[in-house]
Design a protein around this motif. Structure first.
Motif: not given
Length: 179
Positions: A11-16, A146-150, A159-161
């Motif tokens: 969930a922390m990564i998702a906040v990015l 808003l599209n987001v990729s990490i 590498v997209p995760v």
């Protein structure tokens, strides 16, 4: 190969997703920060690594930083099934780049924002936690999406995760007036 990713809470990564960053021009970052202020919600999915296929949903509120420093603060939560994790972030302009933290930063359980670039429609920021290097790209497709990729660095390859699409919540929409 992706074992390093699991040390960062999902969930922390998702906040990015809502953490815009990095200016070339002060006017551009102010436009982007203002555009992403407000309430956002939407689904995401982990697309690689140990938790590949895990779907989650986030509810976040972004507030522009007040005072002389351009930036945004985020609060909310992300949910995987019945489990929910509080999210928080602060991102501010630091000279000609950006700094910030998600949750309690890399010194704790979170991530640090270490640099970035921004235009009025897209933010690209570098993120770091111990040996994990990565990037978050947040792109406004329109005022309501808003599209987001990490992505994380594996060897010399990004590498997209995580991918997610947030929609502006109809609860409270940021408004303003032209003078």
């Amino acid at each position: 190969m992706f074992a390093r990713i699991s040390s960062v809470p999902l969930a922390m990564i998702a906040v990015l997703a809502t953490a815009p960053l990095a200016p070339a021009m002060a006017a551009s970052d102010a436009v982007f920060f203002k555009a992403v202020a407000g309430e956002w919600k939407g689904p995401g999915e982990i697309v690689a690594g140990k938790y590949k296929g895990t779907r989650f949903s986030c509810n976040l509120e972004g507030l522009p930083e007040s005072g002389k420093r351009a930036g945004i603060s985020l609060d909310g939560n992300c949910r995987v099934g019945v489990f929910s994790q509080k999210m928080s972030a602060v991102i501010t302009r630091k000279g000609r780049s950006y700094s910030g933290r998600f949750l309690d930063g890399a010194a704790g359980e979170g991530l640090d924002v270490v640099s970035g670039r921004i235009s009025s429609e897209q933010a690209v920021v570098a993120i770091k936690r111990k040996k994990l290097d990565g990037a978050m790209v947040a792109k406004l497709l329109d005022p309501e999406t808003l599209n987001v990729s990490i992505s994380v660095k594996v060897g010399e390859t990004m590498v997209p995760v995580i991918g997610m699409t947030l929609k502006r919540s109809q609860g409270r929409v940021q408004t303003g007036s032209l003078r």
